[in-house]
Design an enzyme around this catalytic site. Structure first.
Site, PDB file in Angstrom:
ATOM      1  N   LYS A  78       0.841  -1.198   0.000  1.00 29.05           N
ATOM      2  CA  LYS A  78       0.000   0.000   0.000  1.00 29.05           C
ATOM      3  C   LYS A  78       0.876   1.248   0.000  1.00 29.05           C
ATOM      4  O   LYS A  78       1.907   1.288   0.670  1.00 29.05           O
ATOM      5  CB  LYS A  78      -0.919  -0.015   1.229  1.00 29.05           C
ATOM      6  CG  LYS A  78      -1.958   1.111   1.246  1.00 29.05           C
ATOM      7  CD  LYS A  78      -2.888   0.964   2.435  1.00 29.05           C
ATOM      8  CE  LYS A  78      -3.908   2.090   2.502  1.00 29.05           C
ATOM      9  NZ  LYS A  78      -4.835   1.937   3.654  1.00 29.05           N
ATOM     10  N   SER A 154      -9.666   2.183   2.794  1.00 21.00           N
ATOM     11  CA  SER A 154      -8.765   2.894   1.903  1.00 21.00           C
ATOM     12  C   SER A 154      -7.798   1.970   1.167  1.00 21.00           C
ATOM     13  O   SER A 154      -7.145   2.379   0.212  1.00 21.00           O
ATOM     14  CB  SER A 154      -7.958   3.919   2.709  1.00 21.00           C
ATOM     15  OG  SER A 154      -7.165   3.274   3.697  1.00 21.00           O
ATOM     16  N   SER A 178     -10.113  -0.388   7.039  1.00 16.42           N
ATOM     17  CA  SER A 178      -9.572  -0.181   5.690  1.00 16.42           C
ATOM     18  C   SER A 178      -8.832  -1.378   5.100  1.00 16.42           C
ATOM     19  O   SER A 178      -8.395  -1.311   3.948  1.00 16.42           O
ATOM     20  CB  SER A 178      -8.649   1.045   5.668  1.00 16.42           C
ATOM     21  OG  SER A 178      -9.397   2.216   5.812  1.00 16.42           O
TER      22      SER A 178
END
Length: 490
Positions: A78, A154, A178
């Site tokens: 990420k 996210s 998330s």
């Protein structure tokens, strides 16, 4: 070959038997990205030259594969987890030129030590603020099951890349759901560890008392293997817990006889779609057939979780994002004529609307005259939420419910309604406020073919039981074996 066809353990065996090479795996990963990522948009940055070079080094090395649990396995990171000399943007225009970070996050160092291969950096909501990946300042990631729908957020890029077969596993971060929410939307497995289980050093902070890094994979065993690698005490992180890291994979026995499951009535209340409720009830029948028992319980303060979370998370974000001022790194406004204008214009131009909204909310909650009324009161409610979990875990081994109230929604459907978007995390947020571990595993498909997730919540630092419970369900069903039909046959 297709990465869809194998688990990490199976690929490890093929590498050991010289049936494939690490270079084969890395090339397969990039080939799949070339085939489908223009539709999915999971990656922001690829590290192809270095990845292929690393693969060739591993192929030529004398290191034993079984000494490195992720040897040669393609992975994605990420884009709020710092990677040395590889662009780290946090999905924000503010960091679009942060091309050469000077160090690796601790989790990245651990993956490197385990001989995993980083394929690239994954798309995300800007500074991890969002539930749909539509807040990325570059491009929205799309759900591999239906590219008209969101992948969740996210960590939407992290979940979509695994679901699309671009990498074997990815790392995400979970502040209010998330990892688990996009895992549910994309039909993969995502774990938020106990707060302090995994080092946050090198994770660009959103809300420091809530953030945790965790793995996203296609099955529970792969997830457990990755957590074994990235867990452990880190002197570089003052919130890192100095506790032993168990062999999580050894807990995957399939045996849940006598397991006591709590099912909060609030997690199946109004707002949870009928097909999601049915998938959870069907899952509980599976557990009954395996010898587990369940009872309905109450988490009475969970109804305050969303309001509590957004006050606390926004307050911490307001403080954490103060460092982005256009002075030390990141984008600096070219239109400023003096120092004050530089601060104002750099932040106005660099941050997106959702980030600005949360900074303003957090600054307000922390301001003189409002601190006691909002921030301090939210901290007290957080303690009540934590106490609810403590009370349940005195009698039960795990808590089970849906991961999200509904399956994924269409891109653009909720972007103009932030309050509705915030409510989408209502079932995941309490876990972060309490700091306990939780996993999302696939548990069914909606009528239009979109996945649901089953959320399994455990006691502090008891990821072993969470994994054992999740693995037993996975082995008794075939939900995890379903694949999105993206880019032709998988």
């Amino acid at each position: 070959m297709s990465l869809f066809d194998y688990s990490i353990k199976e690929l490890e065996q093929k590498l050991h038997n010289k049936e494939i090479t690490v270079t084969d795996l890395v090339n397969t990963s990039y080939q799949r990205i070339e085939e489908v990522d223009d539709q999915v948009q999971a990656f922001l940055t690829l590290d192809k030259e270095k990845a292929i070079s690393t693969a060739k080094e591993l192929d030529g090395s004398t290191v034993a594969e079984n000494e490195h649990p992720l040897f040669g396995i393609p992975s994605g990171i990420k884009d709020n987890i710092v990677t040395k000399a590889l662009r780290t943007t946090c999905g924000s225009q503010f960091l679009r030129n942060f091309d050469d970070p000077l160090y690796n996050a601790t989790v990245v160092e651990k993956l490197n030590d385990a001989k995993a291969v980083t394929i690239g950096k994954l798309n995300m909501d800007e500074f991890a603020m969002g539930s749909s990946n539509e807040n990325s300042s570059f491009t929205p990631t799309r759900n591999p099951w239906n590219t008209e729908y969101v992948p969740g957020g996210s960590s939407g890029g992290s979940a979509a890349a695994v679901a699309a077969g671009e990498v074997l596993f990815s790392l995400g971060s979970d502040t209010g759901g998330s990892i688990r929410q996009p895992a549910a939307f994309c039909g993969v497995v995502g774990l938020k560890p106990t707060y302090g289980r995994v080092s946050r050093f090198g994770l660009v902070a959103f809300a420091s008392s809530l953030d945790q890094i965790g793995p996203i994979t296609r099955n529970v065993e792969d997830n457990a293997r990755v957590l074994e690698v990235i867990s452990g005490h880190d002197k570089m992180d003052s919130t890192s817990a100095n506790v032993d890291v168990p062999a999580y994979t050894e807990a995957l026995t399939g045996d849940v006889k006598g397991l006591k499951i709590a099912v909060p009535k609030e997690y199946l209340a109004e707002g949870v779609s009928p097909d999601v409720k049915k998938s959870v009830m069907d899952a509980l029948k599976v557990y009954e057939s395996l010898g587990a028992e369940w009872e309905e319980v109450s988490l009475p303060h969970s109804k305050y979780a969303v309001a509590t979370y957004y006050l606390l998370a926004s307050s911490e974000a307001s403080a954490n994002l103060a460092r982005f001022d256009g002075v030390r790194y990141g984008v600096r406004s070219e239109n400023a004529e003096n120092m004050l204008d530089m601060f104002k214009m750099s932040r106005s131009e660099g941050f997106g609307e959702e980030v600005k909204r949360r900074i303003m909310l957090g600054t307000y909650a922390l301001s003189s005259g409002y601190y006691d009324a909002f921030y301090k009161k939210a901290q007290k409610v957080r303690t009540l939420i934590k106490n609810d979990f403590d009370k349940i875990f005195e009698e039960y081994d795990v808590i089970i419910g849906p991961t999200t109230p509904t399956p994924a929604f269409k891109i653009g459907e909720k972007v103009e309604d932030p309050l509705t978007m915030y409510a989408n995390d209502i079932l995941t947020i309490p876990v972060n406020l309490a700091g306990v571990p939780a996993i999302s595993v696939p548990c069914g498909l909606s009528e239009n073919g979109l996945p649901f997730g089953l959320q399994i919540i455990g006691k502090y630092f008891d990821e072993r039981t969470v994994y054992r419970t999740a693995h037993a369900f996975e082995q008794a069903t075939d939900h995890h074996a379903k694949r999105p039909q993206l880019g032709g046959a998988n």
